[in-house]
Design a protein around this motif. Structure first.
Motif, PDB file in Angstrom:
ATOM      1  N   LEU A  12       0.823  -1.212   0.000  1.00 39.49           N
ATOM      2  CA  LEU A  12       0.000   0.000   0.000  1.00 39.49           C
ATOM      3  C   LEU A  12       0.854   1.259   0.000  1.00 39.49           C
ATOM      4  N   ASN A  13       1.958   1.244   0.722  1.00 43.95           N
ATOM      5  CA  ASN A  13       2.838   2.415   0.735  1.00 43.95           C
ATOM      6  C   ASN A  13       3.410   2.677  -0.648  1.00 43.95           C
ATOM      7  N   ASN A  14       3.780   1.611  -1.353  1.00 42.93           N
ATOM      8  CA  ASN A  14       4.311   1.773  -2.705  1.00 42.93           C
ATOM      9  C   ASN A  14       3.247   2.328  -3.628  1.00 42.93           C
ATOM     10  N   LEU A  15       2.028   1.785  -3.522  1.00 41.87           N
ATOM     11  CA  LEU A  15       0.932   2.238  -4.374  1.00 41.87           C
ATOM     12  C   LEU A  15       0.607   3.708  -4.139  1.00 41.87           C
ATOM     13  N   THR A  16       0.441   4.089  -2.885  1.00 44.57           N
ATOM     14  CA  THR A  16       0.044   5.471  -2.598  1.00 44.57           C
ATOM     15  C   THR A  16       1.178   6.450  -2.870  1.00 44.57           C
ATOM     16  N   SER A  17       2.430   5.999  -2.738  1.00 42.73           N
ATOM     17  CA  SER A  17       3.542   6.891  -3.077  1.00 42.73           C
ATOM     18  C   SER A  17       3.597   7.147  -4.578  1.00 42.73           C
ATOM     19  N   LEU A  18       3.147   6.178  -5.375  1.00 40.31           N
ATOM     20  CA  LEU A  18       3.058   6.394  -6.819  1.00 40.31           C
ATOM     21  C   LEU A  18       2.038   7.476  -7.131  1.00 40.31           C
ATOM     22  N   TRP A  19       0.876   7.425  -6.476  1.00 41.75           N
ATOM     23  CA  TRP A  19      -0.129   8.471  -6.668  1.00 41.75           C
ATOM     24  C   TRP A  19       0.424   9.838  -6.264  1.00 41.75           C
ATOM     25  N   LYS A  20       1.193   9.875  -5.183  1.00 39.80           N
ATOM     26  CA  LYS A  20       1.797  11.129  -4.741  1.00 39.80           C
ATOM     27  C   LYS A  20       2.778  11.660  -5.781  1.00 39.80           C
ATOM     28  N   ILE A  21       3.617  10.791  -6.318  1.00 40.22           N
ATOM     29  CA  ILE A  21       4.584  11.197  -7.338  1.00 40.22           C
ATOM     30  C   ILE A  21       3.856  11.764  -8.552  1.00 40.22           C
ATOM     31  N   ALA A  22       2.756  11.120  -8.956  1.00 41.52           N
ATOM     32  CA  ALA A  22       2.006  11.577 -10.124  1.00 41.52           C
ATOM     33  C   ALA A  22       1.400  12.948  -9.897  1.00 41.52           C
ATOM     34  N   GLY A  23       0.875  13.194  -8.700  1.00 37.55           N
ATOM     35  CA  GLY A  23       0.146  14.431  -8.460  1.00 37.55           C
ATOM     36  C   GLY A  23       0.988  15.628  -8.090  1.00 37.55           C
ATOM     37  N   THR A  24       2.138  15.399  -7.485  1.00 37.14           N
ATOM     38  CA  THR A  24       2.933  16.509  -6.943  1.00 37.14           C
ATOM     39  C   THR A  24       3.343  17.542  -7.993  1.00 37.14           C
ATOM     40  N   PRO A  25       3.817  17.151  -9.189  1.00 40.21           N
ATOM     41  CA  PRO A  25       4.234  18.176 -10.162  1.00 40.21           C
ATOM     42  C   PRO A  25       3.101  19.090 -10.626  1.00 40.21           C
ATOM     43  N   PHE A  26       1.856  18.665 -10.431  1.00 45.35           N
ATOM     44  CA  PHE A  26       0.694  19.434 -10.870  1.00 45.35           C
ATOM     45  C   PHE A  26       0.041  20.198  -9.708  1.00 45.35           C
ATOM     46  N   ASN A  27       0.693  20.161  -8.552  1.00 41.94           N
ATOM     47  CA  ASN A  27       0.083  20.728  -7.336  1.00 41.94           C
ATOM     48  C   ASN A  27      -1.304  20.125  -7.097  1.00 41.94           C
ATOM     49  N   ALA A  28      -1.439  18.836  -7.428  1.00 36.75           N
ATOM     50  CA  ALA A  28      -2.728  18.155  -7.352  1.00 36.75           C
ATOM     51  C   ALA A  28      -2.783  17.168  -6.197  1.00 36.75           C
ATOM     52  N   TYR A  29      -1.709  17.093  -5.416  1.00 37.20           N
ATOM     53  CA  TYR A  29      -1.654  16.157  -4.296  1.00 37.20           C
ATOM     54  C   TYR A  29      -1.834  16.923  -2.996  1.00 37.20           C
ATOM     55  N   VAL A  30      -2.779  16.471  -2.176  1.00 35.92           N
ATOM     56  CA  VAL A  30      -3.075  17.122  -0.900  1.00 35.92           C
ATOM     57  C   VAL A  30      -2.961  16.081   0.206  1.00 35.92           C
ATOM     58  N   GLU A  31      -2.235  16.426   1.269  1.00 38.43           N
ATOM     59  CA  GLU A  31      -2.027  15.515   2.389  1.00 38.43           C
ATOM     60  C   GLU A  31      -2.589  16.113   3.667  1.00 38.43           C
ATOM     61  N   THR A  32      -3.337  15.315   4.418  1.00 36.41           N
ATOM     62  CA  THR A  32      -3.885  15.729   5.706  1.00 36.41           C
ATOM     63  C   THR A  32      -3.545  14.648   6.731  1.00 36.41           C
ATOM     64  N   PRO A  33      -3.775  14.899   8.015  1.00 36.12           N
ATOM     65  CA  PRO A  33      -3.467  13.869   9.020  1.00 36.12           C
ATOM     66  C   PRO A  33      -4.231  12.563   8.831  1.00 36.12           C
ATOM     67  N   ALA A  34      -5.461  12.625   8.303  1.00 35.04           N
ATOM     68  CA  ALA A  34      -6.288  11.420   8.218  1.00 35.04           C
ATOM     69  C   ALA A  34      -6.371  10.824   6.815  1.00 35.04           C
ATOM     70  N   PHE A  35      -6.179  11.639   5.784  1.00 31.72           N
ATOM     71  CA  PHE A  35      -6.364  11.159   4.411  1.00 31.72           C
ATOM     72  C   PHE A  35      -5.529  11.997   3.467  1.00 31.72           C
ATOM     73  N   ASN A  36      -5.328  11.464   2.267  1.00 30.39           N
ATOM     74  CA  ASN A  36      -4.665  12.179   1.180  1.00 30.39           C
ATOM     75  C   ASN A  36      -5.544  12.062  -0.059  1.00 30.39           C
TER      76      ASN A  36
END
Length: 244
Positions: A12-36
């Motif tokens: 799961l960490n690998n999967l969600t880190s892929l989503w983070k990598i995809a979204g970060t260059p577009f300022n499309a990734y948002v992280e909160t204490p409970a969810f991303n």
């Protein structure tokens, strides 16, 4: 049992880190204490909301307040034995596909028949070609712009049969885990064993990277193939869609 859960968490960490990598260059990734969450314009992927722990009513309410209008996929990993996905359903989540979270310990290379050649995407032209091939296998689009901005961090492969592009694969290596995604073959080339061959190629690439485990999330169509290759079926992912 603890080792199995550790591998599940690594998957799961690998999967969600892929989503983070995809979204970060577009300022499309948002992280909160409970969810991303991540939502990229002009792309069908990843566009997901995911929870860091099990879903709670408070976390679900907070997520709904944070999300902007649009269609979002909410994956629920069924690893807590709580049936907490009922909170997603209660807010309008509609169950769609299911996937099996799987892992394989990397031990020895695969040595089957070889009919394909491969290119790792490394320029804009190849990214556009990859974007055009991928939906033929999966029915949804991953923008070439994502590839252009992330191919130094994630390996995107094009598979060729007699100089014609016929398939795709994605390899995301991090923390000793090789996450494998998007292994597919265009409809005209199915039932020839080529998806299996692509999978073996990516697994051999994972061994070259000294990955301890390969992980993936299998559809019902691919489950049997991966079990035959030695993957262990470890948990279920239920994917819900929600239109805000």
């Amino acid at each position: 049992m603890k080792q199995s859960f550790d591998i599940i968490k690594s998957n799961l960490n690998n999967l969600t880190s892929l989503w983070k990598i995809a979204g970060t260059p577009f300022n499309a990734y948002v992280e909160t204490p409970a969810f991303n969450y991540c939502r990229i314009e002009n792309s069908d992927w990843p566009n997901r909301l995911w929870f860091k722990e099990d879903v709670t009513p408070d976390a679900m309410e907070a997520a709904l307040r944070k999300l902007v209008p649009g269609k979002t996929t909410i994956p629920y990993w069924d690893i807590y034995n709580s049936n907490a996905d009922e909170y997603i359903i209660a807010k309008g989540g509609v169950k769609g596909s299911e996937q099996a979270g799987m892992s394989l310990k990397m031990e020895k290379p695969f040595t089957g028949d070889r009919h394909l050649s491969y290119i790792q995407v490394s320029n804009a032209e190849q990214a556009v070609l990859w974007e055009s091939i991928y939906p033929l296998s999966f029915g949804y689009r991953i923008s070439a712009d994502i590839l252009k901005l992330t191919y130094n961090d994630v390996r995107f492969y094009l598979a060729y049969y007699k100089d014609e592009p016929i398939g795709t694969a994605v390899l995301h290596y991090a923390d000793g885990i090789a996450g494998i995604h998007g292994v597919g073959v265009i409809p005209a080339m199915r039932n020839k064993g080529l998806a299996n061959e692509i999978m073996e190629f990516v697994l051999n690439q994972s061994i070259d990277l000294n990955a301890a485990y390969a992980t993936l999330q299998a559809s019902k169509m691919g489950l049997g193939i991966y079990l035959k290759m030695g993957f262990e079926d470890q948990f279920l992912i239920k994917n819900y869609t929600m239109q805000l």
